[in-house]
Design an enzyme around this catalytic site. Structure first.
Site, PDB file in Angstrom:
ATOM      1  N   ALA A 346     -25.455  10.755 -42.427  1.00  0.00           N
ATOM      2  CA  ALA A 346     -25.972  11.767 -43.346  1.00  0.00           C
ATOM      3  C   ALA A 346     -26.489  11.053 -44.580  1.00  0.00           C
ATOM      4  CB  ALA A 346     -24.893  12.784 -43.712  1.00  0.00           C
ATOM      5  N   GLU A 347     -27.545  11.575 -45.182  1.00  0.00           N
ATOM      6  CA  GLU A 347     -28.257  10.856 -46.234  1.00  0.00           C
ATOM      7  C   GLU A 347     -27.447  10.503 -47.473  1.00  0.00           C
ATOM      8  OE1 GLU A 347     -29.941  15.158 -46.323  1.00  0.00           O
ATOM      9  OE2 GLU A 347     -29.178  13.729 -44.851  1.00  0.00           O
TER      10      GLU A 347
END
Length: 667
Positions: A346-347
């Site tokens: 996830a970023e």
């Protein structure tokens, strides 16, 4: 920071108290016109107490002022990820006219109070890529003039497409198109930061900060360093205070030399780990939790889309899953028992594990690592992602996508631009039309109900968050997956390549699009397993080795090694594919060879036995001086041996590769 602000800061300090101040005292240091940078991701890492105190100061001062002018006023707000709950918390505390005059944000969907001010043209408003803003914090800290990158080319942040400006009153150019070495880049200007507001878990009185109970570390260090090196101040909200000198230096994420004020959260709800979870030891990595059984998704348009998208998964790949519809892919992956074959990311900095959703989005359980958000975007921007699954809100004939702005509704791009432009492959997922579509499956065919919503496939997108032409130019593989069909991006535009069983192309697809896609011949029918209640067997599919990777020729020994482990031969089409693959390897060699074939876990359906044995006989006669085979399965040795004997081929099926190698020249 102004001289007056420095005087206030000095007055607040004593050796005993160190840098400890109240939230009310901390926000008194913020002056009119300051640029404030805040850290956070949804509710993770957001300093809610500081935001509440700033809002209270502004409202109280405006009520006391004869002209209704609050303090501070005219602030510039800079933030990377969306920080809010979509209602009142987070940066929604800043949503007061007069308090802010300019906002530079990565995502706007969670801050409706601020969003409304931008849409009404009451503040200057910019939307820049989330990853770019995290990098600008680092560039500001390093004294650089800005950030040079390809991220954003061809999208709405490209100066030729608006430069990230969101309304008419926003006129200053923050993004510049540049040529470097004959290639196009975007240059994003850095900015002076007067106040950095971030969050940690524990502080000592000297301002050293640890983050052991936080779900993410985000860009807190970058913001603190940027504010400090800009001559500004750094305010850090924490949960607790430790004795001076007692913190493990390896756990200190923000050194005290960067910190001016430490505020202990005044209420537990001001320091919840996320906006949905007071505290999860699994989110902080304190514990790993058992992989609990994930209930299978009910058959719906969401599951159909997620299943088709999941067919693009490959073993050992690094994957990003967006929020919303893409989350269904992780549920399908769990149902199909393939999570362990992937590395989900996830970023905001999560590597591995299982990403959370909703107001917990950004956190994850059972992670391999949690890194700072700017470094995650280094990894993404540099091409580290093998595959990304992102939402599909609006697409046009050129393959451009819009997920950021729809009339008066301003969502913002978040990390979408960084991720979609940089991943080796990207799969956009969403229903074919908007609205309350419902589907059913009858006799293996898709049935549409209430298919009357607004069109998503339009002649031209309103806001270009993804550039189809840029993706084509860089050779990126792009799919658009819906419940009824699949498109792929080509140089000629969107091409219809798959159609669900039961769907009429003219009635259910073309009649509900504003343009006609490329159609070459008859599109394939989507995999029947997608529409079956039973699992798709995705794990077996992912562990299958492509035919082209199953051959190795040893020139010195003149032996072709063939790996048919886990290969499934179900019918004539599979037999023909195997024949063509072997001929493609053997024909260029130009002379006869020996062969050794691995048949471990090989599956040969009864209806394909004779066809397969006939194919083997032909290849042996044309290309081989001898062939030996092996499998640990006694049943398969007998089955293969019998089929080959019926075709007059000496079976030579052994139990081990060592035996097969020892006897290959006897065959």
């Amino acid at each position: 920071m102004s001289i007056h602000g420095r005087e206030l800061l000095t007055a607040l300090r004593s050796f005993e108290k160190g840098k400890l101040v109240s939230a009310r005292e901390a926000v008194q240091l913020i002056q009119d016109g300051d640029t404030i940078a805040t850290g956070g991701f949804v509710g993770i890492g957001f300093a809610e107490n500081i935001a509440v105190a700033l809002e209270s100061r502004f409202l109280e001062s405006s009520a006391a002022d004869p002209d209704g002018v609050g303090k501070p006023s005219g602030l510039t707000l800079v933030y990377a990820a969306g920080q809010g709950d979509g209602k009142e918390r987070g940066l929604n505390h800043f949503g007061h006219e007069g308090l802010i005059r300019r906002v530079i944000g990565g995502h706007w969907g969670l801050v409706p109070r601020v969003q409304q001010m931008a849409v009404a043209n009451r503040i200057e408003a910019y939307n820049l890529p989330q990853g770019v803003i995290t990098h600008l914090f680092r560039d500001t800290a390093a004294g650089k003039p800005g950030h040079l990158t390809r991220i954003g080319l061809g999208t709405f942040v490209d100066p030729r497409q608006g430069g990230g400006k969101l309304n008419a009153c926003t006129t200053e150019d923050l993004v510049q198109l540049m040529q470097v070495g004959g290639e196009e880049y975007l240059f994003y200007k850095s900015f002076h930061i007067d106040v950095g507001i971030v969050r940690g878990t524990t502080a000592d009185v000297d301002g050293n900060i640890t983050m052991e109970k936080e779900a993410l570390t985000l860009e807190a260090l970058a913001i603190a360093m940027a504010a400090h090196n800009s001559g500004g101040i750094v305010i850090v909200q924490v949960e607790r205070i430790a004795e001076r000198g007692s913190l493990n230096p390896r756990q200190v994420k923000i050194p005290g030399v960067l910190v001016d004020c430490v505020v202990v959260a005044e209420k537990p709800e001001y320091h919840h780990q996320t906006f949905a979870e007071p505290y999860s030891a699994a989110f902080s990595g304190e514990i790993r939790i058992p992989a609990s059984h994930v209930p299978a998704m009910q058959m719906s348009e969401r599951k159909i889309i997620a299943r088709r998208a999941a067919l693009e998964l490959r073993a050992n790949s690094v994957v990003n899953l967006g929020i919303g519809m893409p989350e269904g892919v992780s549920l399908v992956a769990a149902e199909e028992r393939v999570i362990d074959l992937l590395t989900l990311t996830a970023e905001p900095g999560v590597v591995g594990g299982i990403p959370a959703s909703g107001l917990n989005f950004g956190a994850a359980v059972n992670t391999q690592a949690i890194i700072d958000q700017p470094y995650q975007f280094d990894f993404y921007d540099g091409g580290g992602l093998d595959l990304a699954f992102l939402g599909l809100a609006q697409a046009d004939r050129e393959g451009n996508l819009n997920v950021s702005k729809f009339g008066p509704r301003l969502a913002g791009a978040g990390g979408f631009i960084n991720i979609s432009q940089s991943a080796k492959s990207v799969v956009f997922v969403g229903t074919f039309t908007a609205g309350d579509l419902r589907v059913a499956v009858a006799d293996g065919k898709l049935v549409l109900h209430n298919d009357v919503g607004p069109r998503k496939f339009v002649r031209e997108v309103e806001h270009r968050t993804f550039s189809g032409s840029y993706a084509v130019a860089r050779g990126q593989k792009v799919l658009y997956v819906t419940e009824r069909c699949v498109f792929r991006l080509t140089a000629e535009g969107l091409e219809l390549i798959e159609v669900a069983p039961g769907i009429d192309i003219e009635r259910d697809i073309l009649a509900k699009m504003d343009f006609e896609p490329v159609i070459r011949g008859t599109p394939k029918t989507m995999d029947a397993a997608i529409f079956d209640e039973a699992p798709m067997g995705l794990r077996d599919r992912m562990l299958e080795v492509p035919l082209s990777s199953r051959f190795a020729y040893d020139e010195q020994q003149n032996i072709l090694f063939i790996n048919f482990e886990r290969l499934k031969v179900r019918g004539k089409a599979d037999v023909d594919e195997v024949r063509r693959a072997i001929e493609a390897v053997l024909a260029p060699i130009g002379h006869r060879v020996y062969g050794i074939v691995n048949y471990d876990n090989f599956e040969l359906s009864p209806e394909a036995e004779e066809e397969y044995a006939s194919m083997v006989k032909g290849l042996v006669e044309r290309y081989y001086d001898g062939v030996s085979r092996y499998t640990t399965s006694g049943f398969l040795r007998a089955k293969l041996g019998s089929a080959l004997k019926r075709r007059g081929v000496a079976p030579h099926v052994y139990e081990s590769p060592q035996q097969a190698l020892a006897h290959v020249r006897d065959a």
